[in-house]
Scaffold this motif. Structure first.
Motif, short mmCIF file in Angstrom:
data_model
loop_
_atom_site.label_atom_id
_atom_site.label_comp_id
_atom_site.label_asym_id
_atom_site.label_seq_id
_atom_site.Cartn_x
_atom_site.Cartn_y
_atom_site.Cartn_z
N ALA A 270 71.03 24.85 35.71
CA ALA A 270 71.68 25.52 34.58
C ALA A 270 71.48 27.03 34.63
CB ALA A 270 71.14 24.96 33.27
N HIS A 271 70.29 27.47 34.98
CA HIS A 271 70.03 28.91 35.03
C HIS A 271 70.75 29.58 36.20
CE1 HIS A 271 66.92 28.22 32.01
NE2 HIS A 271 67.09 29.50 31.74
N ILE A 272 70.84 28.90 37.32
CA ILE A 272 71.58 29.48 38.44
C ILE A 272 73.04 29.64 38.06
CG2 ILE A 272 72.50 28.97 40.74
CD1 ILE A 272 69.76 27.88 41.48
N ASN A 273 73.60 28.65 37.38
CA ASN A 273 74.99 28.74 36.98
C ASN A 273 75.21 29.77 35.89
OD1 ASN A 273 76.20 26.91 38.73
ND2 ASN A 273 75.65 25.19 37.45
N LEU A 274 74.39 29.77 34.86
CA LEU A 274 74.62 30.67 33.74
C LEU A 274 74.18 32.10 34.03
CD1 LEU A 274 73.67 28.43 30.71
CD2 LEU A 274 75.93 29.13 31.45
N VAL A 275 72.95 32.26 34.49
CA VAL A 275 72.44 33.61 34.73
C VAL A 275 73.03 34.20 36.01
CG1 VAL A 275 70.36 34.98 35.12
CG2 VAL A 275 70.32 33.13 33.47
N GLY A 276 73.13 33.38 37.04
CA GLY A 276 73.64 33.88 38.31
C GLY A 276 75.14 34.01 38.34
N TRP A 277 75.83 32.89 38.20
CA TRP A 277 77.28 32.90 38.38
C TRP A 277 78.02 33.57 37.22
CZ3 TRP A 277 81.08 29.48 36.02
CH2 TRP A 277 82.35 29.69 36.54
N VAL A 278 77.78 33.11 36.01
CA VAL A 278 78.55 33.60 34.87
C VAL A 278 78.23 35.07 34.59
CG1 VAL A 278 78.96 33.31 32.39
CG2 VAL A 278 78.76 31.31 33.87
N ILE B 70 81.13 40.42 41.99
CA ILE B 70 81.99 39.25 42.20
C ILE B 70 81.54 38.49 43.44
CG2 ILE B 70 84.35 38.50 42.70
CD1 ILE B 70 83.99 39.42 39.84
N GLU B 71 81.18 39.20 44.50
CA GLU B 71 80.68 38.55 45.71
C GLU B 71 79.38 37.80 45.44
OE1 GLU B 71 80.34 41.83 48.39
OE2 GLU B 71 82.48 41.82 48.89
N LEU B 72 78.48 38.43 44.71
CA LEU B 72 77.22 37.76 44.36
C LEU B 72 77.47 36.55 43.47
CD1 LEU B 72 74.86 40.79 43.72
CD2 LEU B 72 74.72 39.15 45.58
N ALA B 73 78.43 36.67 42.56
CA ALA B 73 78.77 35.54 41.69
C ALA B 73 79.26 34.36 42.50
CB ALA B 73 79.81 35.96 40.67
N SER B 74 80.05 34.61 43.53
CA SER B 74 80.54 33.50 44.34
C SER B 74 79.41 32.83 45.11
CB SER B 74 81.64 33.97 45.29
OG SER B 74 81.15 34.88 46.23
N ILE B 75 78.43 33.61 45.55
CA ILE B 75 77.27 33.03 46.24
C ILE B 75 76.48 32.15 45.28
CG2 ILE B 75 75.04 33.57 47.30
CD1 ILE B 75 76.43 36.07 48.50
N TYR B 76 76.22 32.66 44.06
CA TYR B 76 75.52 31.86 43.06
C TYR B 76 76.31 30.62 42.68
CZ TYR B 76 71.67 35.07 42.07
OH TYR B 76 70.54 35.82 42.15
N PHE B 77 77.63 30.73 42.65
CA PHE B 77 78.49 29.58 42.33
C PHE B 77 78.27 28.45 43.33
CE2 PHE B 77 82.54 27.36 42.95
CZ PHE B 77 82.70 26.80 41.68
N PHE B 78 78.31 28.79 44.62
CA PHE B 78 78.15 27.76 45.64
C PHE B 78 76.73 27.19 45.67
CE2 PHE B 78 81.97 29.87 47.41
CZ PHE B 78 82.81 28.77 47.33
N ILE B 79 75.73 28.02 45.39
CA ILE B 79 74.36 27.51 45.31
C ILE B 79 74.22 26.55 44.13
CG2 ILE B 79 71.96 28.16 44.82
CD1 ILE B 79 72.50 30.75 46.39
N GLY B 80 74.77 26.93 42.98
CA GLY B 80 74.70 26.07 41.79
C GLY B 80 75.44 24.76 41.97
#
Length: 51
Positions: A36-44, A6-16
């Protein structure tokens, strides 16, 4: 371990989101695939793993 995802997802969310805002302000959408890949692969994906 789930909270770490969840913490990593929030980091990817802000980067995306930051990359998306930057692309829109610059009117340069060449990095749309990266965004798109940062949002889908990273955040989601990380958020789903965490849940």
């Amino acid at each position: 371990m789930g909270i770490r995802f969840i913490e990593l997802a929030s980091i990817y969310f802000f980067i995306g989101i930051g990359l998306g805002i930057f692309m829109e302000m610059a009117h340069d959408h060449a990095s749309m695939g990266v965004h798109a890949h940062i949002n889908l692969v990273g955040w989601v994906s990380m958020a789903l793993f965490g849940l």
